[in-house]
Write an enzyme that holds these catalytic residues in place. Structure first.
Site, PDB file in Angstrom:
ATOM      1  N   HIS A  63      -5.748   3.551  -1.508  1.00 51.26           N
ATOM      2  CA  HIS A  63      -6.974   4.070  -1.118  1.00 51.26           C
ATOM      3  C   HIS A  63      -7.325   5.458  -1.600  1.00 51.26           C
ATOM      4  O   HIS A  63      -6.536   6.537  -1.070  1.00 51.26           O
ATOM      5  CB  HIS A  63      -7.028   3.959   0.456  1.00 51.26           C
ATOM      6  CG  HIS A  63      -8.434   4.190   0.888  1.00 51.26           C
ATOM      7  ND1 HIS A  63      -8.540   3.944   2.346  1.00 51.26           N
ATOM      8  CD2 HIS A  63      -9.514   4.556   0.496  1.00 51.26           C
ATOM      9  CE1 HIS A  63      -9.837   4.330   2.747  1.00 51.26           C
ATOM     10  NE2 HIS A  63     -10.561   4.883   1.445  1.00 51.26           N
TER      11      HIS A  63
ATOM     12  N   TYR B 148       1.567   1.072   6.048  1.00 54.21           N
ATOM     13  CA  TYR B 148       2.004   2.094   6.838  1.00 54.21           C
ATOM     14  C   TYR B 148       3.428   1.613   7.320  1.00 54.21           C
ATOM     15  O   TYR B 148       4.217   2.470   7.409  1.00 54.21           O
ATOM     16  CB  TYR B 148       1.157   2.382   8.071  1.00 54.21           C
ATOM     17  CG  TYR B 148       1.279   3.359   8.953  1.00 54.21           C
ATOM     18  CD1 TYR B 148       1.134   4.712   8.613  1.00 54.21           C
ATOM     19  CD2 TYR B 148       1.882   3.265  10.274  1.00 54.21           C
ATOM     20  CE1 TYR B 148       1.783   5.778   9.283  1.00 54.21           C
ATOM     21  CE2 TYR B 148       2.313   4.186  10.993  1.00 54.21           C
ATOM     22  CZ  TYR B 148       2.213   5.369  10.715  1.00 54.21           C
ATOM     23  OH  TYR B 148       2.621   6.293  11.594  1.00 54.21           O
TER      24      TYR B 148
ATOM     25  N   GLU C 162      -8.711   0.895  -3.157  1.00 51.10           N
ATOM     26  CA  GLU C 162      -9.422   0.879  -1.786  1.00 51.10           C
ATOM     27  C   GLU C 162     -10.391   1.901  -2.049  1.00 51.10           C
ATOM     28  O   GLU C 162     -10.179   3.051  -2.313  1.00 51.10           O
ATOM     29  CB  GLU C 162      -8.676   0.806  -0.543  1.00 51.10           C
ATOM     30  CG  GLU C 162      -8.043  -0.422  -0.349  1.00 51.10           C
ATOM     31  CD  GLU C 162      -7.318  -0.541   0.970  1.00 51.10           C
ATOM     32  OE1 GLU C 162      -6.982  -1.627   1.216  1.00 51.10           O
ATOM     33  OE2 GLU C 162      -7.076   0.578   1.532  1.00 51.10           O
TER      34      GLU C 162
ATOM     35  N   HIS D   2      -4.612  11.736   1.057  1.00 49.26           N
ATOM     36  CA  HIS D   2      -3.273  11.233   0.451  1.00 49.26           C
ATOM     37  C   HIS D   2      -3.343  10.718  -0.986  1.00 49.26           C
ATOM     38  O   HIS D   2      -2.949  11.797  -1.760  1.00 49.26           O
ATOM     39  CB  HIS D   2      -2.805   9.973   1.493  1.00 49.26           C
ATOM     40  CG  HIS D   2      -3.724   8.986   1.881  1.00 49.26           C
ATOM     41  ND1 HIS D   2      -4.630   8.206   0.772  1.00 49.26           N
ATOM     42  CD2 HIS D   2      -4.017   8.440   3.014  1.00 49.26           C
ATOM     43  CE1 HIS D   2      -5.537   7.517   1.644  1.00 49.26           C
ATOM     44  NE2 HIS D   2      -4.921   7.429   2.922  1.00 49.26           N
TER      45      HIS D   2
ATOM     46  N   ARG E  42       3.658  18.587   2.333  1.00 51.70           N
ATOM     47  CA  ARG E  42       4.615  19.700   1.960  1.00 51.70           C
ATOM     48  C   ARG E  42       4.036  20.150   0.605  1.00 51.70           C
ATOM     49  O   ARG E  42       4.121  21.366   0.209  1.00 51.70           O
ATOM     50  CB  ARG E  42       6.179  19.360   1.562  1.00 51.70           C
ATOM     51  CG  ARG E  42       6.985  20.446   1.340  1.00 51.70           C
ATOM     52  CD  ARG E  42       7.291  21.250   2.517  1.00 51.70           C
ATOM     53  NE  ARG E  42       8.264  22.214   2.184  1.00 51.70           N
ATOM     54  CZ  ARG E  42       9.534  22.313   2.595  1.00 51.70           C
ATOM     55  NH1 ARG E  42       9.971  21.117   3.241  1.00 51.70           N
ATOM     56  NH2 ARG E  42      10.519  23.254   1.987  1.00 51.70           N
TER      57      ARG E  42
ATOM     58  N   ASN F 135       0.786  -1.240  -0.014  1.00 51.35           N
ATOM     59  CA  ASN F 135       0.015  -0.011   0.153  1.00 51.35           C
ATOM     60  C   ASN F 135       0.852   1.174   0.095  1.00 51.35           C
ATOM     61  O   ASN F 135       1.832   1.242   1.025  1.00 51.35           O
ATOM     62  CB  ASN F 135      -0.891   0.035   1.153  1.00 51.35           C
ATOM     63  CG  ASN F 135      -1.943   1.156   1.173  1.00 51.35           C
ATOM     64  OD1 ASN F 135      -1.513   2.064   0.948  1.00 51.35           O
ATOM     65  ND2 ASN F 135      -3.279   0.608   1.603  1.00 51.35           N
TER      66      ASN F 135
ATOM     67  N   HIS G  33      -3.847  -4.632   7.918  1.00 50.64           N
ATOM     68  CA  HIS G  33      -4.062  -3.437   8.548  1.00 50.64           C
ATOM     69  C   HIS G  33      -3.219  -3.903  10.032  1.00 50.64           C
ATOM     70  O   HIS G  33      -3.506  -4.650  10.591  1.00 50.64           O
ATOM     71  CB  HIS G  33      -5.464  -3.262   9.116  1.00 50.64           C
ATOM     72  CG  HIS G  33      -5.607  -1.907   9.713  1.00 50.64           C
ATOM     73  ND1 HIS G  33      -5.916  -0.754   8.736  1.00 50.64           N
ATOM     74  CD2 HIS G  33      -5.802  -1.422  10.858  1.00 50.64           C
ATOM     75  CE1 HIS G  33      -6.041   0.370   9.492  1.00 50.64           C
ATOM     76  NE2 HIS G  33      -5.768   0.060  10.829  1.00 50.64           N
TER      77      HIS G  33
END
Length: 250
Positions: free
Chosen positions: A47, A221, A74, A54, A22, A11, A198
Site C-alpha cells: 500500500h 500485519y 493498494e 511505510h 529507524r 502484504n 484485514h
C-alpha cells in the site's frame, strides 16, 4: 466438485514500517517479498499511502521489477496514485479509502457515495489492462455498486469480524461472519471475483478459507508480527497450511 485453490497474498507494508522507524534501508520489504514467494506466497501486496508512512515509491518500482509473482498495488483513488500505478503497471490495483489520521485502513470504500468519483479511475485501470479491485464492506449496496462500476474484483474488509473473534464478542462475530458469507455469495453471483483481508490470523484465515466463493486472502500485519518470533518463511508456510486446512472443508 472441489473448490478452486485459494491464493495467499502477503502484504509487506509493515516490513517498511520497521525500516522507516529507524531510517536507512533495512529491513528491506523487497527482500521480505522474495522470501515470502519462495516460502509459498502467491502474490505480494503493498500500500503506497499518500503520506508514504511505510512503502515508498522506490519500493513499488523494485517490487514490480524483482518479484516473480503478481503485485497488488493498494492505493487511494487520487491522480498522483493513478500516475504512479500506470507507470508501475502492477498486476492489480486495489482501491482503498485513506485518511491521514488513521493508523490502518479503518473501513471499506463507500462505493455507493463515491461512485461518480471512482468510475473514471476504474475505467482507466481497466483500459490499461490492470485488474481493479475495490476494498469494501460485505454490504449488499456496496457490492451491487461495485458490479455496476465494472470493477472485476472486490476485497471484503474482514476487520470487524476478526476483531470480534479476537475480543471474544461471540454475538458480534457471528453477525459479521453471516455478512461475509452472504456478501461473498452475492458478489460471486454478480460475476465478481471475491478476495478478503484485514486482521486475519491463522485461525480466522482457516475459517474463511472454507468459503468457496473467496479466491484470495491478503494478509500482512499478523504475519510480519509472527515472523519476529518464528521467521517469515515459517510464518508463510504456516499460514498456507492453515488456509489449505480450511479450503479442504469448502
Amino acid at each position: 466438485m472441489p473448490a478452486s485453490p485459494l491464493r495467499l497474498g502477503v502484504n509487506v507494508d509493515h516490513v517498511a514500517t520497521l525500516r522507516n522507524a529507524r531510517g536507512g534501508r533495512n529491513p528491506d520489504p523487497v527482500r521480505a517479498a522474495l522470501l515470502a514467494i519462495e516460502a509459498g506466497a502467491d502474490g505480494i501486496t503493498a500500500h503506497l499511502r499518500e503520506d508514504r508512512r511505510h512503502i515508498r515509491d522506490e519500493d513499488m518500482a523494485r517490487l514490480k521489477a524483482e518479484i516473480s509473482k503478481p503485485l497488488n498495488f493498494e492505493m487511494a483513488a487520487t491522480d498522483d496514485m493513478m500516475r504512479i500505478s500506470l507507470a508501475t503497471r502492477p498486476h492489480a490495483v486495489c482501491l482503498v479509502p485513506e485518511r491521514r489520521q488513521e493508523v490502518t485502513t479503518e473501513g471499506g470504500l463507500d462505493v455507493v457515495g463515491q461512485h461518480n468519483a471512482l468510475a473514471p479511475y476504474i475505467a482507466r485501470l481497466n483500459d490499461a489492462g490492470i485488474r481493479v479491485s475495490l476494498f469494501i464492506a460485505a454490504d449488499p449496496a456496496q457490492i451491487e455498486m461495485a458490479a455496476r462500476l465494472r470493477a472485476p474484483v472486490i476485497e471484503i474488509h474482514t476487520g470487524a469480524w476478526c476483531d470480534a473473534v479476537v475480543d471474544g464478542h461471540t454475538e458480534k462475530a457471528d453477525a459479521e461472519w453471516k455478512r461475509i458469507v452472504a456478501g461473498a455469495k452475492l458478489a460471486k453471483d454478480a460475476g465478481l471475483e471475491v478476495h478478503a483481508g484485514h486482521g486475519l490470523d491463522y485461525a480466522t484465515a482457516e475459517t474463511i478459507a472454507a468459503l468457496p466463493d473467496i479466491m484470495e486472502l491478503n494478509i500482512g500485519y499478523y504475519m510480519i508480527g509472527e515472523a519476529l518470533f518464528v521467521g517469515l518463511a515459517e510464518t508463510v508456510r504456516s499460514m498456507r497450511a492453515a488456509m489449505d486446512r480450511g479450503r479442504s472443508r469448502a
